[in-house]
Motif scaffolding. Structure first.
Motif, PDB file in Angstrom:
ATOM      1  N   PHE A 133       0.823  -1.216   0.000  1.00 31.13           N
ATOM      2  CA  PHE A 133       0.000   0.000   0.000  1.00 31.13           C
ATOM      3  C   PHE A 133       0.856   1.264   0.000  1.00 31.13           C
ATOM      4  CE2 PHE A 133      -2.635   3.322   1.895  1.00 31.13           C
ATOM      5  CZ  PHE A 133      -3.790   3.203   1.144  1.00 31.13           C
ATOM      6  N   TYR A 134       1.879   1.302   0.819  1.00 25.27           N
ATOM      7  CA  TYR A 134       2.680   2.519   0.928  1.00 25.27           C
ATOM      8  C   TYR A 134       3.719   2.627  -0.195  1.00 25.27           C
ATOM      9  CZ  TYR A 134       0.703   3.624   5.476  1.00 25.27           C
ATOM     10  OH  TYR A 134      -0.164   3.955   6.495  1.00 25.27           O
ATOM     11  N   GLY A 135       4.277   1.496  -0.613  1.00 22.19           N
ATOM     12  CA  GLY A 135       5.277   1.544  -1.665  1.00 22.19           C
ATOM     13  C   GLY A 135       6.510   2.323  -1.232  1.00 22.19           C
ATOM     14  N   GLY A 136       7.275   2.820  -2.198  1.00 22.15           N
ATOM     15  CA  GLY A 136       8.436   3.658  -1.894  1.00 22.15           C
ATOM     16  C   GLY A 136       9.461   2.973  -1.008  1.00 22.15           C
ATOM     17  N   TRP A 137       9.986   3.755  -0.074  1.00 26.88           N
ATOM     18  CA  TRP A 137      11.039   3.208   0.794  1.00 26.88           C
ATOM     19  C   TRP A 137      10.491   2.151   1.750  1.00 26.88           C
ATOM     20  CZ3 TRP A 137      10.801   3.451   6.069  1.00 26.88           C
ATOM     21  CH2 TRP A 137       9.888   4.349   6.634  1.00 26.88           C
ATOM     22  N   VAL A 138       9.202   2.266   2.133  1.00 29.69           N
ATOM     23  CA  VAL A 138       8.607   1.238   3.000  1.00 29.69           C
ATOM     24  C   VAL A 138       8.612  -0.105   2.295  1.00 29.69           C
ATOM     25  CG1 VAL A 138       6.522   0.530   4.218  1.00 29.69           C
ATOM     26  CG2 VAL A 138       7.180   2.946   4.170  1.00 29.69           C
ATOM     27  N   ASP A 139       8.179  -0.099   1.035  1.00 24.24           N
ATOM     28  CA  ASP A 139       8.181  -1.331   0.257  1.00 24.24           C
ATOM     29  C   ASP A 139       9.600  -1.846   0.069  1.00 24.24           C
ATOM     30  OD1 ASP A 139       7.398  -3.447  -1.335  1.00 24.24           O
ATOM     31  OD2 ASP A 139       7.221  -2.246  -3.154  1.00 24.24           O
ATOM     32  N   GLY A 140      10.538  -0.943  -0.177  1.00 23.95           N
ATOM     33  CA  GLY A 140      11.916  -1.374  -0.382  1.00 23.95           C
ATOM     34  C   GLY A 140      12.507  -2.050   0.843  1.00 23.95           C
ATOM     35  N   VAL A 141      12.283  -1.460   2.013  1.00 24.38           N
ATOM     36  CA  VAL A 141      12.835  -2.033   3.248  1.00 24.38           C
ATOM     37  C   VAL A 141      12.187  -3.378   3.563  1.00 24.38           C
ATOM     38  CG1 VAL A 141      13.019  -1.706   5.733  1.00 24.38           C
ATOM     39  CG2 VAL A 141      13.480   0.211   4.202  1.00 24.38           C
ATOM     40  N   LEU A 142      10.853  -3.425   3.508  1.00 23.55           N
ATOM     41  CA  LEU A 142      10.163  -4.671   3.845  1.00 23.55           C
ATOM     42  C   LEU A 142      10.460  -5.763   2.825  1.00 23.55           C
ATOM     43  CD1 LEU A 142       6.696  -3.320   5.058  1.00 23.55           C
ATOM     44  CD2 LEU A 142       8.628  -4.123   6.437  1.00 23.55           C
ATOM     45  N   ALA A 143      10.592  -5.401   1.553  1.00 19.96           N
ATOM     46  CA  ALA A 143      10.924  -6.405   0.534  1.00 19.96           C
ATOM     47  C   ALA A 143      12.305  -6.999   0.788  1.00 19.96           C
ATOM     48  CB  ALA A 143      10.862  -5.776  -0.859  1.00 19.96           C
ATOM     49  N   ARG A 144      13.244  -6.176   1.207  1.00 19.07           N
ATOM     50  CA  ARG A 144      14.584  -6.708   1.512  1.00 19.07           C
ATOM     51  C   ARG A 144      14.552  -7.599   2.752  1.00 19.07           C
ATOM     52  NH1 ARG A 144      14.416  -4.349  -2.420  1.00 19.07           N
ATOM     53  NH2 ARG A 144      13.788  -6.473  -2.929  1.00 19.07           N
ATOM     54  N   VAL A 145      13.720  -7.238   3.731  1.00 15.56           N
ATOM     55  CA  VAL A 145      13.563  -8.097   4.911  1.00 15.56           C
ATOM     56  C   VAL A 145      13.028  -9.466   4.502  1.00 15.56           C
ATOM     57  CG1 VAL A 145      12.296  -8.398   7.069  1.00 15.56           C
ATOM     58  CG2 VAL A 145      13.280  -6.170   6.511  1.00 15.56           C
ATOM     59  N   LEU A 146      12.048  -9.487   3.616  1.00 12.45           N
ATOM     60  CA  LEU A 146      11.498 -10.764   3.139  1.00 12.45           C
ATOM     61  C   LEU A 146      12.558 -11.564   2.394  1.00 12.45           C
ATOM     62  CD1 LEU A 146       7.970  -9.624   1.867  1.00 12.45           C
ATOM     63  CD2 LEU A 146       8.569 -10.661   4.065  1.00 12.45           C
ATOM     64  N   ASP A 147      13.385 -10.880   1.614  1.00 12.40           N
ATOM     65  CA  ASP A 147      14.459 -11.580   0.903  1.00 12.40           C
ATOM     66  C   ASP A 147      15.445 -12.214   1.879  1.00 12.40           C
ATOM     67  OD1 ASP A 147      13.382 -10.885  -1.536  1.00 12.40           O
ATOM     68  OD2 ASP A 147      14.628  -9.084  -1.757  1.00 12.40           O
ATOM     69  N   VAL A 148      15.750 -11.500   2.944  1.00 11.18           N
ATOM     70  CA  VAL A 148      16.677 -12.037   3.946  1.00 11.18           C
ATOM     71  C   VAL A 148      16.077 -13.265   4.629  1.00 11.18           C
ATOM     72  CG1 VAL A 148      17.811 -11.563   6.143  1.00 11.18           C
ATOM     73  CG2 VAL A 148      17.842  -9.842   4.329  1.00 11.18           C
ATOM     74  N   PHE A 179       9.589 -18.877   8.910  1.00 11.27           N
ATOM     75  CA  PHE A 179       9.977 -19.186   7.538  1.00 11.27           C
ATOM     76  C   PHE A 179       8.781 -19.306   6.595  1.00 11.27           C
ATOM     77  CE2 PHE A 179      13.747 -20.699   9.838  1.00 11.27           C
ATOM     78  CZ  PHE A 179      14.725 -20.052   9.108  1.00 11.27           C
ATOM     79  N   SER A 180       7.572 -19.142   7.087  1.00 16.96           N
ATOM     80  CA  SER A 180       6.379 -19.253   6.236  1.00 16.96           C
ATOM     81  C   SER A 180       5.741 -17.909   5.935  1.00 16.96           C
ATOM     82  CB  SER A 180       5.343 -20.168   6.905  1.00 16.96           C
ATOM     83  OG  SER A 180       5.853 -21.462   7.124  1.00 16.96           O
ATOM     84  N   PHE A 181       5.916 -16.920   6.820  1.00 19.57           N
ATOM     85  CA  PHE A 181       5.185 -15.664   6.641  1.00 19.57           C
ATOM     86  C   PHE A 181       5.669 -14.893   5.429  1.00 19.57           C
ATOM     87  CE2 PHE A 181       8.748 -13.321   8.306  1.00 19.57           C
ATOM     88  CZ  PHE A 181       8.542 -12.009   7.895  1.00 19.57           C
ATOM     89  N   ALA A 182       6.935 -15.094   5.004  1.00 16.53           N
ATOM     90  CA  ALA A 182       7.465 -14.330   3.877  1.00 16.53           C
ATOM     91  C   ALA A 182       6.716 -14.658   2.592  1.00 16.53           C
ATOM     92  CB  ALA A 182       8.958 -14.601   3.715  1.00 16.53           C
ATOM     93  N   ALA A 183       6.368 -15.932   2.387  1.00 19.87           N
ATOM     94  CA  ALA A 183       5.618 -16.307   1.184  1.00 19.87           C
ATOM     95  C   ALA A 183       4.243 -15.652   1.182  1.00 19.87           C
ATOM     96  CB  ALA A 183       5.494 -17.828   1.102  1.00 19.87           C
ATOM     97  N   MET A 184       3.580 -15.642   2.333  1.00 22.90           N
ATOM     98  CA  MET A 184       2.278 -14.987   2.447  1.00 22.90           C
ATOM     99  C   MET A 184       2.413 -13.482   2.197  1.00 22.90           C
ATOM    100  SD  MET A 184      -1.002 -15.184   3.131  1.00 22.90           S
ATOM    101  CE  MET A 184      -1.244 -16.779   3.952  1.00 22.90           C
TER     102      MET A 184
END
Length: 306
Positions: A133-148, A179-184
């Motif tokens: 929803f927020y996109g931008g830097w919020v999306d960037g940070v959370l997406a990298r957390v999911l990748d980690v 280890f399951s929440f990232a896929a969701m």
């Protein structure tokens, strides 16, 4: 007035009332026509009843799941006895009732599978909504957390946590949910990105609605269908995850009845006591297959094109 007009006035026409059906009712009707989904629900109910009445089975047989009965459950050579009147499915290598342990093991599998799935779903939906929803830097940070999170070797993390804390059911639930929440979260993020620019969200935003209100009231209800489908498919994954960890000695306490621990016990005795391998393997296979078929049925039932 003509005779034709009089006839129409004498015989009023009753309009047929058409009752609309909501999407969930239509989905339920599609589910009822899906034989595989119905059969999977029957299997899941039977496994749930096995877990629910585990104490009753222990009372009927007179065998506690942790108590050893070496005089009756082991042969003079020290091998586990096979199925019989006293031990319905035989005994394990330590002389414990296999049927009772399988029933209590169903409790562990369902508890871990459902609890880990609920936690993974809650955290995944929250993170995915915020990122999408927020996109931008919020999306960037959370997406990298999911990748980690997705890059972590889960067995290595489980070994470290068990060595530091000790094996337990809460720890197993936490590891599986982690280890399951990232896929969701990834699925929810992608769906939310598609909804945030739709006309209905733009209209609500133009009326001055807060982002929290838009996410919870307008976007989240549209995510119920994909989240429900993915959650139903996460349950068997969590059950297999727990069985794998318990098989390796990294899951629940080794004394706790678990299908994975029973399978691990069978590695040295499956030739002389094949039930130690067959019975827990069949239960694990049927349970995970039933949840997978149910997930497929839910997906097909919620598809508006069917």
């Amino acid at each position: 007035m003509s005779l034709t007009d009089a006839a129409f006035e004498a015989e009023p026409v009753h309009a047929e009332v058409v009752h609309g059906k909501g999407p969930w009712r239509l989905a339920w009707e599609r589910m009822r026509r899906d034989k595989a989904a119905v059969a999977s629900m029957v299997v899941i109910v039977l496994v749930a009843l096995l877990a629910l009445f585990a104490p009753l089975f222990a009372l009927i047989t007179g065998h506690d799941p942790l108590t050893q009965y070496p005089s009756t459950a082991l042969t003079p050579e020290g091998l586990p006895v096979g199925p019989g009147a006293e031990f319905w499915l035989g005994a394990d290598s330590l002389g414990r009732d296999l049927f009772v342990r399988l029933a209590y093991g169903a409790r562990i599998s369902l508890l871990v599978g459902l609890s880990a799935t609920v936690l993974a779903t809650v955290f995944g939906v929250v993170v995915g909504l915020l990122a999408g929803f927020y996109g931008g830097w919020v999306d960037g940070v959370l997406a990298r957390v999911l990748d980690v999170v997705l890059s972590f070797p889960y067995l290595l993390v489980a070994i470290v946590l068990v060595a530091a804390v000790g094996a337990s059911v809460p720890l197993t639930i936490f590891v599986i949910a982690f280890f399951s929440f990232a896929a969701m979260a990834r699925v929810v993020r992608g769906q939310t990105i598609g909804f945030r620019e739709r006309e209905f969200t733009e209209a609500v935003r133009s009326l001055g609605a807060s982002p929290l209100r838009i996410m919870v009231i307008d976007v989240l209800p549209n995510l119920v269908a994909p989240v429900t489908v993915l959650a139903s498919l996460l349950i068997p994954t969590s059950i297999v995850f727990e069985a794998t960890l318990s098989f390796l000695g990294l899951g629940v306490d080794p004394r706790t009845p678990s299908w994975g621990a029973i399978l691990a016990d069978s590695t040295d005795f499956y030739r002389v006591a094949p039930g130690l391998l067959i019975f827990p393997a069949v239960l694990l296979l049927l349970t995970t297959l039933a949840f997978n078929l149910l997930g497929d049925g839910i997906r097909d039932a919620l598809d508006p094109r069917r």
